[in-house]
Design an enzyme around this catalytic site. Structure first.
Site, PDB file in Angstrom:
ATOM      1  N   SER A  63      53.086  40.276  46.889  1.00 37.94           N
ATOM      2  CA  SER A  63      53.988  39.085  46.333  1.00 37.94           C
ATOM      3  C   SER A  63      55.287  39.302  46.579  1.00 37.94           C
ATOM      4  CB  SER A  63      53.551  38.789  44.892  1.00 37.94           C
ATOM      5  OG  SER A  63      52.633  37.894  44.959  1.00 37.94           O
ATOM      6  N   LYS A  66      57.421  37.239  48.903  1.00 36.53           N
ATOM      7  CA  LYS A  66      57.335  35.837  48.418  1.00 36.53           C
ATOM      8  C   LYS A  66      59.052  35.576  48.315  1.00 36.53           C
ATOM      9  CE  LYS A  66      53.338  34.655  45.821  1.00 36.53           C
ATOM     10  NZ  LYS A  66      52.209  35.684  46.070  1.00 36.53           N
ATOM     11  N   TYR A 189      50.459  32.962  55.153  1.00 40.21           N
ATOM     12  CA  TYR A 189      50.611  33.571  53.949  1.00 40.21           C
ATOM     13  C   TYR A 189      50.025  35.224  53.736  1.00 40.21           C
ATOM     14  CZ  TYR A 189      49.673  34.343  48.774  1.00 40.21           C
ATOM     15  OH  TYR A 189      49.673  34.899  47.612  1.00 40.21           O
ATOM     16  N   TYR A 241      55.575  36.367  36.986  1.00 37.22           N
ATOM     17  CA  TYR A 241      54.306  35.485  36.513  1.00 37.22           C
ATOM     18  C   TYR A 241      54.761  35.373  34.923  1.00 37.22           C
ATOM     19  CZ  TYR A 241      52.957  38.217  40.817  1.00 37.22           C
ATOM     20  OH  TYR A 241      53.122  38.921  41.862  1.00 37.22           O
ATOM     21  N   VAL A 259      50.973  42.721  43.890  1.00 38.50           N
ATOM     22  CA  VAL A 259      49.698  43.411  43.231  1.00 38.50           C
ATOM     23  C   VAL A 259      49.369  44.615  44.177  1.00 38.50           C
ATOM     24  CG1 VAL A 259      48.574  41.590  42.307  1.00 38.50           C
ATOM     25  CG2 VAL A 259      48.279  41.967  44.597  1.00 38.50           C
TER      26      VAL A 259
HETATM   27  N1  GLN Z   1      48.134  38.449  48.359  1.00 39.49           N
HETATM   28  C1  GLN Z   1      47.980  38.200  47.109  1.00 39.49           C
HETATM   29  C2  GLN Z   1      47.329  37.145  46.494  1.00 39.49           C
HETATM   30  O1  GLN Z   1      47.299  36.050  47.007  1.00 39.49           O
HETATM   31  C3  GLN Z   1      49.436  38.313  46.246  1.00 39.49           C
HETATM   32  C4  GLN Z   1      49.364  38.221  44.876  1.00 39.49           C
HETATM   33  C5  GLN Z   1      50.448  39.035  44.237  1.00 39.49           C
HETATM   34  O2  GLN Z   1      50.857  40.159  44.681  1.00 39.49           O
HETATM   35  N2  GLN Z   1      50.528  38.994  42.869  1.00 39.49           N
HETATM   36  O3  GLN Z   1      46.675  37.193  45.629  1.00 39.49           O
END
Ligand code: GLN
Length: 305
Positions: A63, A66, A189, A241, A259
């Site tokens: 993430s 992002k 993505y 989050y 993650v």
């Molecule tokens: N690629 C992961 C997902 O879509 C990204 C989530 C994350 O890093 N929080 O679940």
């Protein structure tokens, strides 16, 4: 300040925490990460850098991508972002569907999965099906490292197990907030999430956010100052989050987690930081990484508050 001693003290302090937390397994290719791995890198705007642990070892940035996707979107289509992705904390897990249903397919912010999926849709409309390559190139440019690549094994693993992301994308498409075919959008993505980098390169990749959008080492303008401010504000309010409030409360720096176990953080005008430890807390943020950043702000006194 003796940053190297601070890093050594942090490593000693977090050592008893190894064994706590869990490596992400919902993406099968992430499950093999070593929960005892630890690395931390500081990249100062004056060019100095300090590192500890396995800082040369690459991992999936997940993430954290992002941030770069939203930077590109802000620069390319600022006005058209209105009505597609909001800029409010979600107070919900990164892959939650509930809020998205009652808020009619408009994600709360670009740093949760549905928000980044809308951004992936916009980038796919603009760059076509190779949009992920342009995202990779932007990340390479930010980190001034052109050998960084996408881990295609992780990208395929995400595709095969991406049930929730498909659900989020389909739900948003039903509300008219996804324009391209779902498979194309998720292709962009998942590939962006699967960029691999180490902490040296990750810290370097967000250094411009500590310097009003300009890379202080190459003097490249990556973002205008106004956009750099906005990205920092979003990192502070939405970067973790449903633990974003807690991160601001305990660390007091703009930050973004993934993650894969990475976290980046910004000390405005002074430095950028990257930390890696793949065992996660129940919010999906690196458990030891979060603790290491908390200790860093305590020992260095660096915080925006
Ligand atoms: N690629 C992961 C997902 O879509 C990204 C989530 C994350 O890093 N929080 O679940």
């Amino acid at each position: 300040m003796d940053y190297q001693s601070i890093l050594e003290k942090i490593r000693a302090d977090v050592t008893p925490l190894f064994g706590q937390g869990k490596v992400a397994t919902y993406i099968p290719a992430l499950a093999s990460a070593d929960p005892y791995d630890f690395a931390m890198s500081l990249q100062l705007v004056n060019g100095e850098s300090y590192h500890i642990g396995s800082c040369e070892k690459t991992f999936s940035i997940q993430s954290i991508s992002k941030v770069f996707m939203y930077e590109m979107a802000l620069s390319l289509f600022e006005a058209s972002l209105i009505g597609r992705v909001n800029v409010e904390p979600s107070g919900n897990p990164f892959n939650s569907l509930i809020q998205l249903e009652y808020e009619k397919g408009i994600p709360r912010n670009p740093f949760i999965n549905p928000g980044a999926i809308v951004i992936a849709d916009m980038l796919t409309s603009h760059f076509g099906n190779n949009a992920y390559d342009t995202i990779l190139h932007y990340f390479q440019n930010c980190s001034n490292n052109f050998s960084i690549d996408i881990d295609t094994e992780i990208a395929s693993s995400e595709l095969e197990s991406g049930y929730r992301n498909y659900a989020l994308a389909n739900l948003m498409k039903s509300f008219g907030n996804i324009k391209n075919p779902i498979d194309d959008v998720l292709h962009t993505y998942f590939n962006a999430c699967s960029i691999r980098a180490n902490t040296v390169c990750l810290a370097r990749s967000v250094l411009h956010l500590a310097n009003q959008g300009i890379d202080p080492i190459t003097n490249n303008t990556l973002l205008c100052g106004e956009h750099s401010k906005r990205i920092n504000a979003l990192m502070l309010t939405c970067g973790h989050y449903d633990a974003s409030g807690e991160f601001a409360y305990k660390i007091g720096l703009p930050g973004k987690s993934g993650v894969g176990g990475g976290i980046v953080a910004i000390v405005p005008d002074i430095m950028s930081i990257a930390v890696y430890s793949p065992a996660l807390n129940h919010h999906g943020n690196s458990l030891i990484g979060t603790k290491a950043l908390e200790l860093f702000t305590r020992y260095s006194g660096h915080t925006i508050f």
